[in-house]
Design a protein around this motif. Sequence first.
Motif, PDB file in Angstrom:
ATOM      1  N   LEU A 194       0.822  -1.210   0.000  1.00  0.00           N
ATOM      2  CA  LEU A 194       0.000   0.000   0.000  1.00  0.00           C
ATOM      3  C   LEU A 194       0.857   1.261   0.000  1.00  0.00           C
ATOM      4  N   THR A 195       1.984   1.204   0.735  1.00  0.00           N
ATOM      5  CA  THR A 195       2.871   2.376   0.777  1.00  0.00           C
ATOM      6  C   THR A 195       3.388   2.704  -0.630  1.00  0.00           C
ATOM      7  N   GLY A 196       3.795   1.643  -1.330  1.00  0.00           N
ATOM      8  CA  GLY A 196       4.255   1.868  -2.707  1.00  0.00           C
ATOM      9  C   GLY A 196       3.128   2.349  -3.596  1.00  0.00           C
ATOM     10  N   MET A 197       1.959   1.763  -3.466  1.00  0.00           N
ATOM     11  CA  MET A 197       0.817   2.145  -4.287  1.00  0.00           C
ATOM     12  C   MET A 197       0.456   3.612  -4.058  1.00  0.00           C
ATOM     13  N   MET A 198       0.381   3.996  -2.808  1.00  0.00           N
ATOM     14  CA  MET A 198       0.001   5.369  -2.493  1.00  0.00           C
ATOM     15  C   MET A 198       1.069   6.355  -2.972  1.00  0.00           C
ATOM     16  N   GLY A 199       2.341   5.927  -2.936  1.00  0.00           N
ATOM     17  CA  GLY A 199       3.419   6.801  -3.412  1.00  0.00           C
ATOM     18  C   GLY A 199       3.316   7.042  -4.917  1.00  0.00           C
ATOM     19  N   PHE A 200       3.083   5.972  -5.668  1.00  0.00           N
ATOM     20  CA  PHE A 200       2.956   6.125  -7.120  1.00  0.00           C
ATOM     21  C   PHE A 200       1.716   6.927  -7.496  1.00  0.00           C
ATOM     22  N   VAL A 201       0.608   6.745  -6.748  1.00  0.00           N
ATOM     23  CA  VAL A 201      -0.589   7.536  -7.026  1.00  0.00           C
ATOM     24  C   VAL A 201      -0.305   9.011  -6.795  1.00  0.00           C
ATOM     25  N   THR A 202       0.422   9.306  -5.716  1.00  0.00           N
ATOM     26  CA  THR A 202       0.759  10.707  -5.422  1.00  0.00           C
ATOM     27  C   THR A 202       1.620  11.295  -6.538  1.00  0.00           C
ATOM     28  N   LEU A 203       2.616  10.518  -7.024  1.00  0.00           N
ATOM     29  CA  LEU A 203       3.456  11.001  -8.122  1.00  0.00           C
ATOM     30  C   LEU A 203       2.620  11.250  -9.373  1.00  0.00           C
ATOM     31  N   ALA A 204       1.648  10.350  -9.647  1.00  0.00           N
ATOM     32  CA  ALA A 204       0.800  10.524 -10.826  1.00  0.00           C
ATOM     33  C   ALA A 204      -0.030  11.782 -10.701  1.00  0.00           C
ATOM     34  N   GLN A 205      -0.549  12.039  -9.492  1.00  0.00           N
ATOM     35  CA  GLN A 205      -1.341  13.252  -9.296  1.00  0.00           C
ATOM     36  C   GLN A 205      -0.496  14.508  -9.505  1.00  0.00           C
ATOM     37  N   MET A 206       0.777  14.439  -9.104  1.00  0.00           N
ATOM     38  CA  MET A 206       1.665  15.592  -9.257  1.00  0.00           C
ATOM     39  C   MET A 206       2.001  15.835 -10.725  1.00  0.00           C
ATOM     40  N   LYS A 207       2.047  14.809 -11.554  1.00  0.00           N
ATOM     41  CA  LYS A 207       2.390  14.950 -12.964  1.00  0.00           C
ATOM     42  C   LYS A 207       1.225  15.482 -13.791  1.00  0.00           C
ATOM     43  N   LEU A 208       0.030  15.278 -13.308  1.00  0.00           N
ATOM     44  CA  LEU A 208      -1.153  15.676 -14.060  1.00  0.00           C
ATOM     45  C   LEU A 208      -1.656  17.034 -13.592  1.00  0.00           C
ATOM     46  N   ALA A 209      -2.344  17.674 -14.496  1.00  0.00           N
ATOM     47  CA  ALA A 209      -2.957  18.965 -14.144  1.00  0.00           C
ATOM     48  C   ALA A 209      -4.113  18.721 -13.195  1.00  0.00           C
ATOM     49  N   GLN A 210      -4.432  19.774 -12.406  1.00  0.00           N
ATOM     50  CA  GLN A 210      -5.481  19.642 -11.411  1.00  0.00           C
ATOM     51  C   GLN A 210      -6.837  19.353 -12.049  1.00  0.00           C
ATOM     52  N   ASP A 211      -7.029  19.851 -13.270  1.00  0.00           N
ATOM     53  CA  ASP A 211      -8.334  19.645 -13.894  1.00  0.00           C
ATOM     54  C   ASP A 211      -8.342  18.463 -14.855  1.00  0.00           C
ATOM     55  N   ASP A 212      -7.307  17.671 -14.755  1.00  0.00           N
ATOM     56  CA  ASP A 212      -7.237  16.507 -15.629  1.00  0.00           C
ATOM     57  C   ASP A 212      -8.371  15.543 -15.291  1.00  0.00           C
ATOM     58  N   ASP A 213      -8.932  14.920 -16.324  1.00  0.00           N
ATOM     59  CA  ASP A 213     -10.061  13.998 -16.114  1.00  0.00           C
ATOM     60  C   ASP A 213      -9.667  12.758 -15.302  1.00  0.00           C
TER      61      ASP A 213
END
Length: 701
Positions: free
Chosen positions: A472-491
């Motif tokens: 879960l720690t790894g999963m949550m880390g990668f999700v956070t990185l993905a959110q940082m790479k995408l724009a806030q209004d990304d679908d």
Amino acid sequence: MSEPSLYNSKIISIFVTLLKKKYPSVDVRDILCYAGITAYELSDEGHWLTQTQVDRFHARMTQLVGSDIAREGGRFATSKEALSASAKYTLGLIGPGNTLLAAGKCASHFTRSSRFVGRMIAENKAEITVTPYEGVQEKPYQCENRIGFFEAIVTMFDYDIPQVEHPECIFNGGHCCRYVVTWKKTKFATIRRARNIMVPLSLAVYALLQHSFGIGHLPEVLAGITISALVASYVAERLEKHEILVTLTNVKESTERTIEQIGMNYNNARMVNEVGQALSRQTRTDEVLRNVIGVIEKRLCYDRGVIMLADERKSRLRFSTGFGYSDKQLEALLNKSFDLTSPGSQGVFVTAFRDKESKFVGDFSELEHLHSEQSVALSREMEAESFICCPIVCEGESLGIIAVDNNTSKRPLTHSDLSLMTGIAPVIGMSLRNAIYLEREQRMAEQIRQSQKMESVGVLAGGIAHDFNNLLTGMMGFVTLAQMKLAQDDDVQPFLEQVMSAAEKAASLTQGLLAFSRKQVNHPEPVNLNQVVENVRKLLSRLVTNKIRLNFELCDAMLPVVADSSQIDQLLTNLANNARDAMPEGGTFTISTGSMDVTEEWVYEHGFGVIGAYAVITVTDTGVGMDEVTKSHVLEPFFTTKEVGKGSGLGLAIVYGIVKQHDGYLVIDSKPGEGTTFRILLPLIGGTPAGIDVAEQPAAL
């Protein structure tokens, strides 16, 4: 060393009957009391008395009567009032000669103090030698009583009082007491002897007269002699048959009495056997009690019986089972208990339990002054008069008492009844002890099984939770990185937020599993448990609804324990959530603190624990409660009775893990419809509630 019992109660019973018949002014009760002989011992033909008792009886009797009636008492043994089964047995020996020869057998029914040996000197004369056994110190009055007894033996056969010579006596320097008894011959024997002499004598006289004078008339003379001989034979035979008939009648009565006694002995033996069989098959205390009281009611001739057992602390004696009582009397027994802690108590039940001795109460009214007002009132409601009370003892430990009486039939209780019940009580005690031990072993085995199961589940859950938490720690880390790479209004952002939310819930579950498996981070320190509970008051007040009344009952003494305050907060929070869900319509939620000693009895009762002093948090709700099946699974991870989506099933599992991580114990008491109580036991520092000073550090909220 106790004094041996040498003389059967029938001896004293004969004297009591004589006193009542010929000396009615003499207070028999006073004599018996002075001798230390009870009425129930006297009424029991199977009871034996000591030399001291019979000596004191004779001394007091002689004092009150004004003369020694020992010999008269011996003669009185043949009277209808005193005639007993043993006397009838004596009559069955057919003739005084045979009886005196068998004096040893006859005497054994009355005394164990001396050896009797008889021999015939002539057809109507017998010699009896009486030699006391070593260590026995008889008295002169007993010698006189024996003479009267020998006279009684002869007169029982419708003979006149015989002549008794006493040429040697131990009280006059002899080595033994020797008696020579002579009695007149029977009438039929005398007639036959006269007949046997008359016939040849008549023939001799006739022959002499015929030779000298030639008198003739031989046929007439022979006819006369023959008729006379036949008449003598007929009369002798009639007398002999009458004596035999009398003897056979006595034998019949003796046999019937013996058969009756054999029947009673068989019934008692059958009862003891049934008790043993019934108890050997039972493994629960309630089954043991139900079966043993049923056998006693069925097999023994008692109107009523009751068994009372002591509680775990041996402080109170309470009704367990019984028979023969009215509904009102049963209700009174159920509401009454006897205090076992007072050393000065003299009540029958309490003293029998405490002293481990059976008690025979002849008349309870005479003992009322030894009992409390409540006990006297209960006895009157029970209509108790005469009863037997025996302690139920096993391995030197009193477990309770058993009491019986004959309130309806009024059949007198005897010493045999006391002996019988005293013999049965240890059998009951052994069976009860075995049942108690077995129940405790079953509880302990179940606790061990449950503990092993929880330990196994904990190890499995801890391993899974640890590995899953890493994933879960790894999963949550990668999700956070993905959110940082995408724009806030990304679908894609809403989908990532859903993944993150699910991951956080999963992380919360893994933390719960880690708590259950005792692998979560723990920061124990000395704290005052009262202060920890007080600090969580505000948080809990926000968790419960307005329908629920929240009570805190903290003890005055400080409760020093080593604990992680944040985990205690989590424990109470989970219990509060559980109680809230159990009281949808409202109720009362109470948290109290205190202390207790875990004793060996407590460990035996619950099947787990270490002896010592503990602080106790008691959490009680008035909710729906739980049945036994639910209770057995309620601490398991993911077990829940709530609807899908309304509970993870980890709340109580976390509570269990926290308690175990603090080296404590969790006890659950619950019944459907009666609410639930959780008791958390945590070891006290120093062994007492005020053992040491600890910092009143507030618990984290």
